[in-house]
Motif scaffolding. Sequence first.
Motif, PDB file in Angstrom:
ATOM      1  N   ASN A   1     -31.633   0.472  31.357  1.00  7.57           N
ATOM      2  CA  ASN A   1     -32.042  -0.749  32.072  1.00  7.57           C
ATOM      3  C   ASN A   1     -30.996  -1.154  33.105  1.00  7.57           C
ATOM      4  N   LEU A   2     -30.465  -0.172  33.824  1.00  5.70           N
ATOM      5  CA  LEU A   2     -29.412  -0.442  34.792  1.00  5.70           C
ATOM      6  C   LEU A   2     -29.853  -1.468  35.834  1.00  5.70           C
ATOM      7  N   HIS A   3     -31.118  -1.447  36.172  1.00  7.13           N
ATOM      8  CA  HIS A   3     -31.610  -2.359  37.206  1.00  7.13           C
ATOM      9  C   HIS A   3     -31.543  -3.821  36.775  1.00  7.13           C
ATOM     10  N   GLN A   4     -31.367  -4.067  35.442  1.00 11.64           N
ATOM     11  CA  GLN A   4     -31.326  -5.442  34.948  1.00 11.64           C
ATOM     12  C   GLN A   4     -29.915  -5.985  34.753  1.00 11.64           C
ATOM     13  N   LEU A   5     -28.903  -5.109  34.802  1.00 11.31           N
ATOM     14  CA  LEU A   5     -27.548  -5.542  34.475  1.00 11.31           C
ATOM     15  C   LEU A   5     -27.044  -6.620  35.435  1.00 11.31           C
ATOM     16  N   GLY A   6     -27.320  -6.444  36.719  1.00 10.48           N
ATOM     17  CA  GLY A   6     -26.897  -7.453  37.685  1.00 10.48           C
ATOM     18  C   GLY A   6     -27.534  -8.802  37.402  1.00 10.48           C
ATOM     19  N   GLU A   7     -28.820  -8.762  37.023  1.00 11.10           N
ATOM     20  CA  GLU A   7     -29.526  -9.996  36.706  1.00 11.10           C
ATOM     21  C   GLU A   7     -28.950 -10.652  35.454  1.00 11.10           C
ATOM     22  N   VAL A   8     -28.586  -9.835  34.460  1.00  9.13           N
ATOM     23  CA  VAL A   8     -28.021 -10.355  33.206  1.00  9.13           C
ATOM     24  C   VAL A   8     -26.686 -11.046  33.469  1.00  9.13           C
ATOM     25  N   VAL A   9     -25.805 -10.366  34.226  1.00 15.64           N
ATOM     26  CA  VAL A   9     -24.506 -10.967  34.545  1.00 15.64           C
ATOM     27  C   VAL A   9     -24.696 -12.249  35.350  1.00 15.64           C
ATOM     28  N   GLY A  10     -25.654 -12.248  36.243  1.00 14.66           N
ATOM     29  CA  GLY A  10     -25.946 -13.446  37.019  1.00 14.66           C
ATOM     30  C   GLY A  10     -26.398 -14.602  36.142  1.00 14.66           C
ATOM     31  N   TRP A  11     -27.242 -14.309  35.132  1.00 11.63           N
ATOM     32  CA  TRP A  11     -27.660 -15.342  34.179  1.00 11.63           C
ATOM     33  C   TRP A  11     -26.460 -15.968  33.487  1.00 11.63           C
ATOM     34  N   ILE A  12     -25.564 -15.083  33.045  1.00 12.88           N
ATOM     35  CA  ILE A  12     -24.402 -15.567  32.285  1.00 12.88           C
ATOM     36  C   ILE A  12     -23.533 -16.478  33.146  1.00 12.88           C
ATOM     37  N   LEU A  13     -23.220 -16.036  34.365  1.00 14.52           N
ATOM     38  CA  LEU A  13     -22.318 -16.795  35.219  1.00 14.52           C
ATOM     39  C   LEU A  13     -22.955 -18.083  35.743  1.00 14.52           C
TER      40      LEU A  13
END
Length: 497
Positions: free
Chosen positions: A242-254
């Motif tokens: 799910n590499l395409h979601q990692l940026g979105e996940v980090v963005g959610w966290i920050l």
Amino acid sequence: MDALAHELLVVADWITSHVTMWVLIATGLFLTVITRAVQVRHLPGMLRAVAGSRAGAEGGISSFQAFAISLAARVGIGNVFGVAAALLMGGPGAVLWMWVVALVGMATAFFEATLAQVFKVRAADGSFRGGPAFYMARGMRSRPMAVVFSVISVVTCGFIITSVQSNAVAGTLVAAFGASGSALPGFGGLSAAQLVVAALVLVLTSVVVFGGVRSVARVTEWLAPAMSLVYVVLVAVICLRNLHQLGEVVGWILSSALAPEPLVGGLGGGVLAAVINGTKRGLFSNEAGQGTAPNAAATATVAHPVQQGLVQSLGVLVDTIIVCTATAFVILIAGPGTWGAEGVDPSTLTTLAVAHSLGGWTVLPMATLIFVLAYSSIIAAYVYSDVNMDYITGGRRWASWMVRVICVLSATAGAVLSLDVVWNAVDIAMAVMTVTNLVALVRLSRWGTGTLRDYESQRRAGAAEPVFVGTGNPNLPADVPGDVWAPTSSTTTTQES
């Protein structure tokens, strides 16, 4: 009984949110300042210390084995259930606060492990014993404070932690195996899953615990790193898929760290919820400051206390920055369809998230992994209980065997009993332990910083492996009692209080 459990929950939540959490953070910041951010400056040294920590035990418990015992306790169901609870109640932003707490907690873990080494004693069997009770008694000259801490530790680790760990895994297996979770006739309403867990806990715990601390060290030396590695690899596979979601996940966290929304409507949200839940679960998971891990740290045979302090500090990073983050990523990648599923709760969310990414076949492997996590925490809790009973009784052999029996029976009973009252009481007991330990760390801060200065001065002078001497050391406020750290420390020492 339900009313009592509710009242204890209310008290525990208030103590954790209004006292324990803030005292832990304040102490961690204080220790970070006075050590000039030891967890940052010596991070490369931590990695080197762990890399060379399997050698030099001289027939005792190696630095790596002591690290593995505490890692086995740290990496437990808190990494699976606790992170899920933090996300459900505090939103993705809770993860950022878990990271912050871990970085601060590394200084606390360094300090308590170093002091445990400084004030350790040699037991009758030739191994070392130490921990908060020992540095309270030998460093602060406060035996009453040490006894209070030891009694609470024996009860909390020997009775409560062992039982709640097996209780949690039994509940997970009941949920995972469906029909086998149904009550069996003639067994008082117990399910097949509960009976299987109870039998496994009884056998596996007995085999290791009745062998004593050295036996636990030998098992956790490979079990703790292996289970952590398996879990991280599992998460890495999910992330790669799910590499395409990692940026979105980090963005959610920050983005949600300062303006979070809960994962499930109505369960939490807001800045305060993210801070409280991320901090609370991070502290519970990595144990920094609770006074449990130093009991394992003191058992190591090392040339200098700071060596073990660095090793134990790295354990906090592994637990929270790596393992807890892995859990959070799996849950966040699964998406709102998993977070908001009917009946979702912290005990099932991580398993559901893994199954969402890799398929339903992962339910059994996850149940097995959760069992191993709980089992490793049970045997590590035995070590903590044994060390403190050793202090209370002066190393009586009968007391050590009594602790072993109690730990095995408590863990077995936990799989088949309803423990709502015990679950809610554990936070209160841990709060008393934690505050007592933190008071000692602040009071003994000159010993910790002096030991660190001694280590750093030897490294600057070119020493590949600094050697600690506890008498006539100009960096220390006084001589270390006993002769463990005397210039000729080959003689055995008796327990002192």
